[in-house]
Structures are given as C-alpha cells and as structure tokens.
Scaffold this motif. Sequence first.
Motif, PDB file in Angstrom:
ATOM      1  N   GLY A 308      35.379  24.044  47.506  1.00  0.00           N
ATOM      2  CA  GLY A 308      36.002  22.963  48.263  1.00  0.00           C
ATOM      3  C   GLY A 308      37.452  22.756  47.841  1.00  0.00           C
ATOM      4  O   GLY A 308      38.332  22.539  48.672  1.00  0.00           O
ATOM      5  N   MET A 309      37.718  22.866  46.541  1.00  0.00           N
ATOM      6  CA  MET A 309      39.087  22.758  46.034  1.00  0.00           C
ATOM      7  C   MET A 309      39.958  23.882  46.606  1.00  0.00           C
ATOM      8  O   MET A 309      41.098  23.649  47.035  1.00  0.00           O
ATOM      9  N   TYR A 310      39.395  25.081  46.618  1.00  0.00           N
ATOM     10  CA  TYR A 310      40.121  26.251  47.115  1.00  0.00           C
ATOM     11  C   TYR A 310      40.472  26.088  48.600  1.00  0.00           C
ATOM     12  O   TYR A 310      41.616  26.327  49.007  1.00  0.00           O
ATOM     13  N   ASN A 311      39.508  25.658  49.372  1.00  0.00           N
ATOM     14  CA  ASN A 311      39.757  25.481  50.811  1.00  0.00           C
ATOM     15  C   ASN A 311      40.779  24.375  51.075  1.00  0.00           C
ATOM     16  O   ASN A 311      41.637  24.503  51.958  1.00  0.00           O
ATOM     17  N   MET A 312      40.679  23.286  50.304  1.00  0.00           N
ATOM     18  CA  MET A 312      41.626  22.183  50.483  1.00  0.00           C
ATOM     19  C   MET A 312      43.030  22.600  50.078  1.00  0.00           C
ATOM     20  O   MET A 312      44.025  22.225  50.713  1.00  0.00           O
ATOM     21  N   VAL A 337      39.812  29.330  39.309  1.00  0.00           N
ATOM     22  CA  VAL A 337      39.626  30.660  38.705  1.00  0.00           C
ATOM     23  C   VAL A 337      38.506  30.634  37.673  1.00  0.00           C
ATOM     24  O   VAL A 337      37.726  31.590  37.555  1.00  0.00           O
ATOM     25  N   CYS A 338      38.412  29.540  36.930  1.00  0.00           N
ATOM     26  CA  CYS A 338      37.378  29.432  35.886  1.00  0.00           C
ATOM     27  C   CYS A 338      35.974  29.260  36.466  1.00  0.00           C
ATOM     28  O   CYS A 338      34.982  29.574  35.794  1.00  0.00           O
ATOM     29  N   HIS A 339      35.863  28.782  37.730  1.00  0.00           N
ATOM     30  CA  HIS A 339      34.562  28.394  38.244  1.00  0.00           C
ATOM     31  C   HIS A 339      34.096  29.167  39.484  1.00  0.00           C
ATOM     32  O   HIS A 339      33.060  28.823  40.059  1.00  0.00           O
ATOM     33  N   VAL A 340      34.827  30.170  39.911  1.00  0.00           N
ATOM     34  CA  VAL A 340      34.353  30.998  41.032  1.00  0.00           C
ATOM     35  C   VAL A 340      34.136  32.440  40.553  1.00  0.00           C
ATOM     36  O   VAL A 340      34.779  32.885  39.603  1.00  0.00           O
ATOM     37  N   ARG A 341      33.225  33.130  41.242  1.00  0.00           N
ATOM     38  CA  ARG A 341      32.965  34.530  40.912  1.00  0.00           C
ATOM     39  C   ARG A 341      33.380  35.474  42.036  1.00  0.00           C
ATOM     40  O   ARG A 341      33.525  36.673  41.813  1.00  0.00           O
ATOM     41  N   ASP A 342      33.560  34.920  43.211  1.00  0.00           N
ATOM     42  CA  ASP A 342      33.906  35.727  44.383  1.00  0.00           C
ATOM     43  C   ASP A 342      35.252  36.423  44.148  1.00  0.00           C
ATOM     44  O   ASP A 342      36.297  35.771  44.010  1.00  0.00           O
ATOM     45  N   LYS A 343      35.222  37.777  44.114  1.00  0.00           N
ATOM     46  CA  LYS A 343      36.447  38.523  43.815  1.00  0.00           C
ATOM     47  C   LYS A 343      37.491  38.384  44.915  1.00  0.00           C
ATOM     48  O   LYS A 343      38.695  38.463  44.646  1.00  0.00           O
ATOM     49  N   LYS A 344      37.045  38.163  46.134  1.00  0.00           N
ATOM     50  CA  LYS A 344      38.015  37.970  47.226  1.00  0.00           C
ATOM     51  C   LYS A 344      38.825  36.703  46.991  1.00  0.00           C
ATOM     52  O   LYS A 344      40.048  36.692  47.145  1.00  0.00           O
ATOM     53  N   ILE A 345      38.121  35.644  46.591  1.00  0.00           N
ATOM     54  CA  ILE A 345      38.822  34.380  46.315  1.00  0.00           C
ATOM     55  C   ILE A 345      39.750  34.549  45.112  1.00  0.00           C
ATOM     56  O   ILE A 345      40.889  34.086  45.116  1.00  0.00           O
ATOM     57  N   LEU A 346      39.255  35.257  44.081  1.00  0.00           N
ATOM     58  CA  LEU A 346      40.083  35.473  42.890  1.00  0.00           C
ATOM     59  C   LEU A 346      41.342  36.270  43.229  1.00  0.00           C
ATOM     60  O   LEU A 346      42.439  35.956  42.756  1.00  0.00           O
ATOM     61  N   ASN A 347      41.172  37.301  44.070  1.00  0.00           N
ATOM     62  CA  ASN A 347      42.334  38.107  44.464  1.00  0.00           C
ATOM     63  C   ASN A 347      43.304  37.291  45.325  1.00  0.00           C
ATOM     64  O   ASN A 347      44.524  37.444  45.205  1.00  0.00           O
ATOM     65  N   ASP A 348      42.776  36.436  46.179  1.00  0.00           N
ATOM     66  CA  ASP A 348      43.637  35.575  46.988  1.00  0.00           C
ATOM     67  C   ASP A 348      44.422  34.604  46.092  1.00  0.00           C
ATOM     68  O   ASP A 348      45.620  34.374  46.296  1.00  0.00           O
ATOM     69  N   CYS A 349      43.733  34.061  45.099  1.00  0.00           N
ATOM     70  CA  CYS A 349      44.391  33.166  44.140  1.00  0.00           C
ATOM     71  C   CYS A 349      45.480  33.914  43.381  1.00  0.00           C
ATOM     72  O   CYS A 349      46.595  33.390  43.191  1.00  0.00           O
TER      73      CYS A 349
END
Length: 419
Positions: A308-312, A337-349
């Motif tokens: 939710g933080m990422y989307n916001m 970054v500390c609380h997600v595992r999805d590599k797509k989200i991590l790469n986007d971050c």
Amino acid sequence: MKIKLFFILLLTGMGISVFAQNEGQEGIVFMENQPWSEVLQKAKEQNRLIFMDCYTVWCGPCKGLAKDIFPQKKVGDFFNANFVNAKYDMEKGDGKMLREKYKEYIIGFPTLLLIDQNGNVVHQMAGYHKADELIAGMKAGLEGKTLAAMQKKYESGARDFETIRDYVAALNGAFKKDEIRNILTDYLKIIPVEKLQDRDMWTLVGRYVVDPYSEAYRYVFDHIEKFQYRLDVDRYRLESQLEGGMSNAVKEIIEVTNRTTNPDTLKMMADRETRLREMLEKNTVKRFPTLLCKLTINDYRLKGDALGMYNMLNFADQLNILNYESAFRSATYRYIVCHVRDKKILNDCLKTLIALQDQESLAKSKLITQNYYDVIALTYEKLGQKVKAAEAKEKFEQLEKEKKAEMAKFFNLGEKDEK
C-alpha cells in the motif's frame, strides 16, 4: 594691514565653521564614556532618567544606530528634552563596570536602558530600531509602561487588550521573542475567536495562530476568505503560516508513531490525525495534499502494508505531491525495501532511487542533498547483488564525508566573518 585682515577673516571663518558644526548636531547629545558618577549626578540635578546606549566597537547594529538613527533631528529632539543621554563602550573604562552591574539586562548589543537617578534599570530595549520605533519604545518607558511595570501588571492577572498590547511592545523592544510567543499563545486561548477579525487584534496575535488543534486555528481556516478580503491579510503568507503549523503536527504524528508501540499513545495520535484529516481533505491550503499523502503512507506503515505504501508513493510521484520531501521519501523506500519480496517492486524501487540520487547530485551544495545510497545498497542486497551493494555503501560513506567537510568549511567561514 593685510596680516590683520587675514587673521580677522580666519577667525571669522573659524567662527562660522564652529557655528555650522553646532547647527549640524541635531541628534542626541551624549555623555560618551564619561565617569558614571558624573552621569548620575547630572541626572539628579536635572531630575531626569538616564538613557544609556550600551555598545561595542565591533557591533554592526550599534554602528547603525550611531550613524543612521541617533543623529536624526526628531530623535535628538525627543531624547535631549527628556533624558540625560550617555553611551558606553562595554569593553573599556566605566563600560566594563556597567556591563557587570547590569549584566541581567544586557542580553546582547546594542542594549538600550532607561536608568533612574539611583542607578536602577526601569526600562530596556535591545537591538537596532528605526527612529519611530526607538522613540515610541522609550516614550512608553517614560510614561510608566516599562517592561518591569507591564510584567508586574500581567503577573497580577490583567488580561485586557491594552495590557497585553503594551506588555508585548515592551518585550519586543527588549528583543524577548520567546516570552512574546508564550504570552500571545496563552492569550489566544482566552479570547473569543470572533475577535480575530478585529484588525487591531489580528495585528497583535495573528502570526501566532499556528496550532492546528486550537480553536483559533480552526476558525481562521474556516474563514480564510474573510481574513483575506475583509482584513486584507496576505493570502499567501497566511496559507504558509497555516501550512507550517499543520506540517509540524503531521511530523509529530509520524515521528511518535515510528518510535512507539504503546496502544494509548497510538490511539492519541490516531485521534489527532482524525482532527487534522478533516481540514487536510478540504484542500484549501497549499501543500495540504502533501501532508495528507504523508499521513496516508504512514497509516499503511502502521498496518504493515508495504505494498500500500508503494502504490501510494507511485501515485504521489505521478502528481508530484512529494516534491521537497526527500527525507520522508528515503525513509518510506527503506521500509518498502525491507518488507517486500517481489523482485519487480524491488527493481522498480531501485530504478527510482537511482534517478532520485542522480537528481540530488545536481545540487551545487552537498549540504542540502539527500543521500539515497544507503537505501540503494539495501535494495541491491535484497536483490542479491552484493558487489553493487558494496559499491553503493562506499558511495554513501564518501558522500557523508564530503557533506561533513562542507559543513565544517561553512562554519569556519562563518567564524571568520564574525571576526
């Protein structure tokens, strides 16, 4: 005969010159660095208060008063007619003794004191003042509206408008800004909020309407157009003032909820947030959307909802809502970054963080830049890219060293300028 004529002309010229000089001295006539006993004696003989200018040779505002204010005719007319005027270099002669004697009143330079014939301070001002301000301040002292008298009246319980106004004027002259803030903040709590639309009242207390939990703040927020059009209050400045108070309240909620898990404290912060949201959601003040966005992201964090933080955060970036919120963005990305595992989200971050760091690197001064390299290193670690993580850590440490060096240079330059 020619020699006689020469001396007559010379003497006549000297007389004219002396006369012209006396005519030109329209400002305050001071007893400068003369024995203090003589100043006291003169005050007793003339039955007058002593106006004392406490200065130093290195003080810029002191020089400004001496050059631009004290020589003015209207200043001289008032002070020469009402006081025995004295001035002392506080670092030599009797000035050193007087600095020690009146140290509780001399908070800086210049300090301007009214002293009675027995050597007791009855009124004080501090700092550079324009001519009319200086005359008004010392006239108030002459009329008994001294700082000591007004403080005594206030402490006795007087809370009428005139008392508060005169007490604040005396405090302002003495450069006691913290006391003014406390007095007017308390005064705002007892006056009917409708009184804020009175021009004189607003002039006195308006700038201290900054607490978004107060009735006064809510009243101004709800009637902002009336203050703009009826009182000719600058809308931009008023919005900046309201935004500043709201920003501090939002910052407090985020900081407190980040460092505690106490249920009572969290409930109190949630109740406060509810009160703030009611105003923030009306979006009538600049940057309120930014503050609302920060609270919403913080709510997701409290729920442990990193997605939710990422989307916001992505939504806010699309609307440029979080411009100038680098520290908050960095902390938010760290949590994600500390609380997600999805590599797509991590790469986007990671992509966004690198872009943000590149943008920060364009700043001319490192003192005002945000260092994202620590979060970039953390993201690389989560993606299993240890070499790049180590490189990012090294860049983080290097940038921090450069910022510290620039900070040290900045303060060293400041010290040299003072000297």
